[in-house]
Write a protein that holds these residues in place. Structure first.
Motif, PDB file in Angstrom:
ATOM      1  N   LEU A 117      -5.292 -54.135  29.661  1.00 27.56           N
ATOM      2  CA  LEU A 117      -4.079 -54.480  29.610  1.00 27.56           C
ATOM      3  C   LEU A 117      -3.983 -55.621  28.629  1.00 27.56           C
ATOM      4  CD1 LEU A 117      -0.926 -53.654  29.658  1.00 27.56           C
ATOM      5  CD2 LEU A 117      -0.823 -55.300  31.481  1.00 27.56           C
ATOM      6  N   LEU A 118      -3.685 -55.823  27.309  1.00 27.54           N
ATOM      7  CA  LEU A 118      -3.554 -56.945  26.605  1.00 27.54           C
ATOM      8  C   LEU A 118      -2.185 -57.493  26.757  1.00 27.54           C
ATOM      9  CD1 LEU A 118      -5.756 -55.818  23.479  1.00 27.54           C
ATOM     10  CD2 LEU A 118      -6.211 -56.688  25.819  1.00 27.54           C
ATOM     11  N   VAL A 119      -2.070 -58.797  27.432  1.00 30.56           N
ATOM     12  CA  VAL A 119      -0.595 -59.387  27.277  1.00 30.56           C
ATOM     13  C   VAL A 119      -0.563 -60.297  26.241  1.00 30.56           C
ATOM     14  CG1 VAL A 119       0.969 -60.688  28.771  1.00 30.56           C
ATOM     15  CG2 VAL A 119      -0.702 -59.055  29.736  1.00 30.56           C
ATOM     16  N   VAL A 120       0.323 -59.830  25.240  1.00 33.81           N
ATOM     17  CA  VAL A 120       0.227 -60.700  23.819  1.00 33.81           C
ATOM     18  C   VAL A 120       1.599 -61.390  23.884  1.00 33.81           C
ATOM     19  CG1 VAL A 120       0.112 -60.645  21.277  1.00 33.81           C
ATOM     20  CG2 VAL A 120      -0.873 -58.844  22.681  1.00 33.81           C
ATOM     21  N   ALA A 121       1.353 -62.835  24.024  1.00 35.30           N
ATOM     22  CA  ALA A 121       2.586 -63.820  24.006  1.00 35.30           C
ATOM     23  C   ALA A 121       2.716 -64.415  22.744  1.00 35.30           C
ATOM     24  CB  ALA A 121       2.527 -64.780  25.171  1.00 35.30           C
ATOM     25  N   THR A 122       3.873 -64.079  22.053  1.00 31.28           N
ATOM     26  CA  THR A 122       4.443 -64.762  20.670  1.00 31.28           C
ATOM     27  C   THR A 122       5.851 -65.316  20.918  1.00 31.28           C
ATOM     28  OG1 THR A 122       4.961 -62.510  19.921  1.00 31.28           O
ATOM     29  CG2 THR A 122       2.748 -63.325  19.456  1.00 31.28           C
TER      30      THR A 122
END
Length: 296
Positions: A80-85
């Motif tokens: 799971l890639l948790v991408v915070a932008t």
């Protein structure tokens, strides 16, 4: 060649844009100071908690009774890639750099035969990744103004991730965010948060400190980890939010400064073109007047 009226309208339009970008730069500069102070204030606690958890985890023998956040699922298949932008644009390459790092990691895992799922925190990250991995995005959050996010928000995101992990939705979760270095430098970073990365975190822990001293824990290490591991996930997410808030404002300040200077250069070029066109029109009119007088 553009007419004098068209050039004058365009110059006025660029001047209006320049005023807006200059104002946005000033707003970003004001927000940057607060965001930078918050990010720098939160780093020592987050780094120390990570090192303490790593130290405790390295002393525990993983067994069936160990916390799942420590032992993991025993597999490394679903990532799971948790991408915070952020939710807002006009911040230079801030959002695209984070999404690019996550995209490369997703492509590497896919090439290795792994299953990739994406969990986005921020509208801009989702917009970029949705074009390449529309079927891989399992959940999206729009956090709003990053500078206004509190620990309660990060704890909510962490609880959701932990619940999904315990439900068997993924085996490894990696967090992607931007680490604030300076106004000109923001470094896209990836960090494994579930399960705890014992070897990497332990190697990064300072030597000779309290974490390396001979300590007898009461209750035992596993009981302490059962409480610290969920908190560590929340703290690392909160730290990423703070770093992103500072990085966003720093990148926005730089982008608006460049836009203001580019607008100034364009105004100068248009003004020169306007003056040359006006001079040519005046010269043409004089030639016509003189020619008419000579004809009479």
């Amino acid at each position: 060649m553009a007419s004098l009226k068209a050039l004058k309208i365009r110059i006025g339009s660029v001047k209006s844009t320049q005023k807006i970008t200059k104002a946005m730069k000033m707003v970003a500069a004001a927000k940057l100071r607060r965001a930078q102070e918050a990010a720098e204030a939160g780093r020592p606690y987050a780094q120390r908690l990570e090192s303490v958890v790593a130290s405790l985890a390295s002393k525990v023998t993983v067994s069936e009774s160990s916390p799942k956040l420590l032992a993991g699922t025993g597999k490394d298949q679903v990532h799971l890639l948790v991408v915070a932008t952020s939710d807002k644009g006009l911040a230079g390459a801030f959002n695209s750099n984070i999404a690019r790092l996550a995209r490369r990691r997703a492509q590497e895992l896919t090439a290795e035969g792994k299953t990739v799922k994406i969990y986005t925190i921020g509208r801009k990250g989702r917009a970029v990744l949705n074009r390449l991995f529309p079927k891989n995005i399992i959940h999206s959050i729009e956090p709003g103004d990053l500078g206004k996010l509190g620990f309660a928000d990060a704890r909510g995101y962490a609880d959701d991730l932990i619940a999904r992990f315990e439900g068997g939705e993924f085996d490894v979760a990696t967090l992607f965010y931007s680490n604030f270095k300076s106004v000109l430098t923001q470094e896209p970073t990836e960090q494994q948060i579930i399960p705890v990365a014992v070897p990497a975190a332990a190697a990064a822990a300072p030597t000779g400190g309290a974490a390396d001293a001979a300590v007898t824990y009461e209750p035992d290490e596993e009981s302490i980890l059962a409480d610290l591991l969920p908190r560590n996930v929340a703290i690392q997410l909160y730290r990423a939010m703070r770093e992103n808030a500072a990085s966003e404002q720093g990148s926005k300040m730089t982008a608006m400064d460049n836009a203001t200077r580019n607008a100034g250069d364009l105004i100068n070029r248009l003004t020169i073109q306007y003056n040359r066109t006006r001079q040519a029109a005046i010269t043409t009119e004089l030639v016509e007047i003189i020619s008419g007088a000579e004809a009479l």
